[in-house]
Design a protein around this motif. Structure first.
Motif, PDB file in Angstrom:
ATOM      1  N   CYS A  27       0.823  -1.145   0.034  1.00 43.87           N
ATOM      2  CA  CYS A  27       0.005   0.060   0.107  1.00 43.87           C
ATOM      3  C   CYS A  27       0.832   1.193   0.022  1.00 43.87           C
ATOM      4  O   CYS A  27       2.117   1.204   0.360  1.00 43.87           O
ATOM      5  N   ALA A  29      -0.384   4.068   1.029  1.00 45.08           N
ATOM      6  CA  ALA A  29      -1.152   5.250   1.582  1.00 45.08           C
ATOM      7  C   ALA A  29      -0.576   5.218   3.181  1.00 45.08           C
ATOM      8  O   ALA A  29       0.187   4.510   3.813  1.00 45.08           O
ATOM      9  N   CYS A  31      -2.296   5.607   6.268  1.00 38.37           N
ATOM     10  CA  CYS A  31      -3.559   5.516   7.086  1.00 38.37           C
ATOM     11  C   CYS A  31      -3.232   5.260   8.477  1.00 38.37           C
ATOM     12  O   CYS A  31      -2.686   4.168   8.863  1.00 38.37           O
ATOM     13  N   CYS A  34      -4.305   1.690  10.215  1.00 42.79           N
ATOM     14  CA  CYS A  34      -4.278   0.548   9.331  1.00 42.79           C
ATOM     15  C   CYS A  34      -2.511   0.212   9.561  1.00 42.79           C
ATOM     16  O   CYS A  34      -1.781   1.068   9.447  1.00 42.79           O
ATOM     17  N   MET A  36      -1.134  -1.738   7.476  1.00 46.57           N
ATOM     18  CA  MET A  36      -0.554  -1.852   5.964  1.00 46.57           C
ATOM     19  C   MET A  36      -0.083  -0.453   5.633  1.00 46.57           C
ATOM     20  O   MET A  36       0.483  -0.603   4.342  1.00 46.57           O
ATOM     21  N   ARG A  37      -0.020   0.454   6.316  1.00 49.54           N
ATOM     22  CA  ARG A  37       0.283   1.785   5.992  1.00 49.54           C
ATOM     23  C   ARG A  37       1.816   1.882   5.532  1.00 49.54           C
ATOM     24  O   ARG A  37       2.570   1.026   5.787  1.00 49.54           O
ATOM     25  N   GLY A  72      -4.156  -4.069   1.522  1.00 52.05           N
ATOM     26  CA  GLY A  72      -3.411  -3.121   0.623  1.00 52.05           C
ATOM     27  C   GLY A  72      -4.405  -2.425  -0.444  1.00 52.05           C
ATOM     28  O   GLY A  72      -5.326  -2.113  -0.241  1.00 52.05           O
ATOM     29  N   ASN A 101      -7.982   3.151  -2.425  1.00 44.02           N
ATOM     30  CA  ASN A 101      -7.799   4.575  -1.479  1.00 44.02           C
ATOM     31  C   ASN A 101      -7.659   5.723  -2.423  1.00 44.02           C
ATOM     32  O   ASN A 101      -7.368   6.699  -1.711  1.00 44.02           O
ATOM     33  N   ARG A 148      -4.812   9.971   4.776  1.00 43.89           N
ATOM     34  CA  ARG A 148      -4.245   9.101   3.641  1.00 43.89           C
ATOM     35  C   ARG A 148      -2.922   9.289   3.096  1.00 43.89           C
ATOM     36  O   ARG A 148      -2.270   8.534   2.572  1.00 43.89           O
TER      37      ARG A 148
HETATM   38  S1  SF4 Z   1      -6.341   1.669   4.995  1.00 47.58           S
HETATM   39 FE1  SF4 Z   1      -6.283   0.865   2.853  1.00 47.58          FE
HETATM   40  S2  SF4 Z   1      -5.308   2.615   2.020  1.00 47.58           S
HETATM   41 FE2  SF4 Z   1      -5.066   2.823   4.349  1.00 47.58          FE
HETATM   42  S3  SF4 Z   1      -3.102   2.004   4.654  1.00 47.58           S
HETATM   43 FE3  SF4 Z   1      -4.497   0.430   5.001  1.00 47.58          FE
HETATM   44  S4  SF4 Z   1      -4.746  -0.646   3.348  1.00 47.58           S
HETATM   45 FE4  SF4 Z   1      -3.693   1.058   2.667  1.00 47.58          FE
END
Ligand code: SF4
Ligand code: SF4
Length: 422
Positions: A27, A29, A31, A34, A36-37, A72, A101, A148
């Motif tokens: 990913c 972004a 965020c 999350c 996975m940022r 992601g 996103n 974001r």
């Molecule tokens: S919420 Fe979605 S866009 Fe934001 S970091 Fe997580 S996976 Fe990425």
């Protein structure tokens, strides 16, 4: 819609099967809500197209009707995603969804923005994709963009939405509930959670935030609006049986709510939804919100537990294996292609998290399965809990008026108008 097949599923005591395939955990972004940022350091993964194709073949054979490609950020691999969506459609999957996103819509002032968005919309329109979600975290553009990490993305989404409409794709605004929905400042500021009037004030804040969000999304041109319930690791860790493998959660305060706050926010959303049902297609079923409210306010569990691990499954991008959901990571079900769903046909039991992807359909289809299994039990439930069933019937009628949120059709405002002031 394969109504006859869906009815057959229900006759077999199943709801239309759903697979959430985490195509990738890459990913771009930032965020805070999350894991996975882009700022999180962990080895990123992506499933191969061939692996997913095998899963889709097996999914179709075993009655899965709904597939969501999640991340992601799935659109980082748009070409492969398009191949997979087409493959899923040809394999017989009827409801195919993905989301973004919005990174492709940043900087709309750049030369070629419109032609680039047109090309993306054209590519997706040429697939059987049914729903495209675009994440929006706040009714305040600068707040969303900061969360974001995409400056200017709101203006870009505003420009992109009508382009998608022109190609017959009606994207959905996807709100992940967080403390920034309405922006900074609230009536409960200065009030401590232990104060007697904190929760009523918090609920007032949440109602104001949801109202401004719905107005904002409608003004941006969205004709479908979905709400994802908050996922915080604090809440999940409260239950020792859970181990999140889907990292779309965090320890950040922004998505961490006490049980009392959760009760209030579900109640606030439940009370806000009716005001907007005639103005857009509002996905959140009120029966589900009512159950979640009761769970957190009164400790009463829904009669229709989550069907994760029975009819709904999560495929993890790290190992490609199936799990009951993204949060029961201790229950690795192995290769989905080898999974015998019949052996899993046990009674639903789980209320351990609020993941709407699995909880909302479980709640919506619950009474239908109940009628099939035990019609007298259902009648007794209706007699005891008439107000819940009234809400459920209204939801069902509303879903029908929304063509079950078909994102390839414009809204039928003439049918939605019946919900004015409901
Ligand atoms: S919420 Fe979605 S866009 Fe934001 S970091 Fe997580 S996976 Fe990425
Ligand atoms: S409620 Fe559903 S999504 Fe949540 S942990 Fe249980 S099975 Fe998983």
């Amino acid at each position: 819609m394969g109504v006859s097949h869906d009815l057959l599923s229900l006759m077999q005591k199943r709801i239309p099967g759903q697979l959430v395939i985490q195509f990738t955990d890459h990913c771009n972004a930032r965020c805070p809500q999350c894991g996975m940022r882009v700022t999180e350091a962990f080895p990123r993964t992506k499933l191969s197209v061939d692996r997913i194709k095998r899963i889709l073949d097996r999914a179709s054979e075993t009655g899965i009707k709904i597939v969501s490609f999640t991340g992601g950020e799935p659109l980082l691999f748009l070409d492969e995603l398009v191949v997979l969506i087409k493959y899923a459609g040809s394999a017989g999957i009827e409801y195919i969804r993905t989301g973004t996103n919005g990174f492709l819509f940043t900087q709309p002032e750049r030369p070629g923005f419109r032609s680039r968005v047109n090309r993306i919309a054209e590519m997706l329109a040429d697939t059987p994709l049914r729903n495209l979600w675009i994440s929006i975290d706040s009714a305040i553009p600068s707040v969303h963009e900061k969360m974001r990490g995409f400056p200017g993305v709101i203006a870009g989404i505003e420009e992109a939405v009508p382009i998608f409409h022109g190609h017959g794709i009606y994207p959905s605004a996807n709100l992940g509930i967080n403390r920034n929905i309405g922006g900074a400042g609230s009536v409960s500021d200065g009030c401590r959670p232990a104060d007697e009037d904190y929760l009523p004030l918090f609920m007032k804040d949440m109602k104001a935030a949801f109202r401004s969000f719905y107005r904002f999304a409608i003004n941006m041109g969205f004709t479908i609006i979905n709400t994802c319930y908050p996922m915080s690791i604090h809440g999940l860790n409260g239950n020792a049986s859970l181990k999140p493998i889907y990292a779309a959660n965090s320890t950040d305060y922004i998505v961490h709510y006490s049980s009392g706050e959760k009760a209030m926010l579900f109640r606030a959303l439940m009370e806000t939804v009716p005001e907007f049902r005639s103005k857009s297609r509002i996905f959140s079923p009120r029966c589900s919100l009512d159950s979640l409210y009761r769970q957190y306010a009164q400790g009463t569990m829904s009669d229709y537990p989550c069907r994760g691990g029975i009819d709904c499954f999560f495929i993890d991008s790290k190992d490609g294996n199936a799990y009951p959901c993204g949060f029961r990571g201790k229950e690795n079900l192995g290769d989905f292609c080898e999974l015998d769903r019949e052996k899993l046909n046990r009674e639903p039991f789980c209320h351990h998290c609020d993941w709407e992807c699995f909880r909302d359909p479980s709640e919506m289809f619950g009474p239908i399965l109940h009628a099939r299994r035990n019609p007298f039990g259902l009648l007794k439930n209706i007699a005891n809990r008439g107000s819940y069933f009234k809400i459920w019937m209204e939801d069902l009628r509303y879903y029908l008026a929304c063509d079950f949120f078909d994102g390839r059709k414009p809204p039928a405002y003439d049918r939605l108008s019946a919900w004015q002031g409901s």
